[in-house]
Design a protein around this motif. Sequence first.
Motif, PDB file in Angstrom:
ATOM      1  N   PHE A 126       0.832  -1.203   0.000  1.00 53.36           N
ATOM      2  CA  PHE A 126       0.000   0.000   0.000  1.00 53.36           C
ATOM      3  C   PHE A 126       0.866   1.253   0.000  1.00 53.36           C
ATOM      4  N   LEU A 127       1.864   1.290   0.866  1.00 53.38           N
ATOM      5  CA  LEU A 127       2.722   2.476   0.953  1.00 53.38           C
ATOM      6  C   LEU A 127       3.558   2.651  -0.310  1.00 53.38           C
ATOM      7  N   ARG A 128       3.987   1.545  -0.911  1.00 55.33           N
ATOM      8  CA  ARG A 128       4.690   1.664  -2.193  1.00 55.33           C
ATOM      9  C   ARG A 128       3.769   2.269  -3.242  1.00 55.33           C
ATOM     10  N   GLY A 129       2.498   1.859  -3.232  1.00 52.96           N
ATOM     11  CA  GLY A 129       1.541   2.406  -4.185  1.00 52.96           C
ATOM     12  C   GLY A 129       1.274   3.885  -3.982  1.00 52.96           C
ATOM     13  N   CYS A 130       1.394   4.344  -2.735  1.00 52.79           N
ATOM     14  CA  CYS A 130       1.186   5.776  -2.446  1.00 52.79           C
ATOM     15  C   CYS A 130       2.359   6.635  -2.904  1.00 52.79           C
TER      16      CYS A 130
END
Length: 390
Positions: A265-269
């Motif tokens: 999720f954080l990589r996607g953000c």
Amino acid sequence: MTKKEMIVAGVMSGTSADGINVALVRMSGRSRTAFELAGHAEYSYPKNVRAAVLAAMNASRASVADLARLNFLLGELYAEAVLAAEKQFRVRIELVGCHGQTLYHQGEPQLFLGRRVATTWQTGEGAIIAARLAVPVISDFRPADMAAGGKGAPLVPFLDYMLFRDAHVGRIVQNIGGIANLTAIPAGAAASDVIAFDTGPGNMVIDAVTDRLFGKPYDHGGKIAASGRVLEKVIREILRRDFFHQKPPKTAGREEFGREFVREFLRGCGRCRKQDAVATATALTAKSIAYAIRRFAGKNQRSARKPEFCEMILSGGGSKNASLVKMLAGDLAPLGIRVRLSDEFGLPSGAKEAVAFALLAYETWHRRPSNVPSATGAKRAAVLGKISYP
């Protein structure tokens, strides 16, 4: 209190592992159970215990000795929490229903050593609780449903149906704990008409992102999310995942939305502001709930004349997150659903799951089944739990 009444303590520790909820419930009735909340209290885990619980959840490697010690330690903590609640509300309990702390839940059979098995594990030794409190304890509720072909979850729909069914109003009963789960109860529904399943992440991803980026265990009141911007593209990508398209009955946990998911999720953000990541995690919970309702809960929900469900009864820790509640209300408005809190019905939102396990324990004590096969996928009704005597 009459002789037919019994005070039961319901004990709940959710997937957020933020602590112990204790509900003291007056139960009565033989053919149909009536209940009244006598008191509710929450007790935080010590920081080192919470860290140990989170580390053990869905761990690829763990010490058998530490897991065994954790089982007995949680039994002691649960007993201490019940004793504290008894003292606070000046009552004496006669029975305990303890859900325990879920470390692993796999509702779908998977290949293991040449056999396909489904499994679940709730830790917190019932025998310790029974010995410390000198009353019988019913724990480990999920396996009996799984043995009957169910997924072992959700179990709270038994309470939802008893408390919130209405002859004229269709309701979605939505709990937002670590995982979010709903119970859809059409107007005038029989128990076999109830649909219930996990909709996806509740507070779990929000809490993990807030902890990772701000060093806080959760976003108090949703204040961080309120200052951020939602990254709609990130949510659209996540909602394409298989879990959200899988038909009910279905369950979720840290296996789906734990550490690995948060890293992705954080990589996607990307390089967004930290507040935007928290806002996006919050919106993911709201939008995944609305998506589940549109896709699976109501056949006629898009009908402008008469939607099947017109109320959502909200409970759980997520109900205290103002940003999440606002987002959810906005996503549900086009479906003709207004959001209410379980507090309006005399059940504090933070107490509902603990009350549910008090009720399940009472049913088991009277040898009555309390799973909802239409919710769990079980082939038959089952008496749930294991009894530990003092």
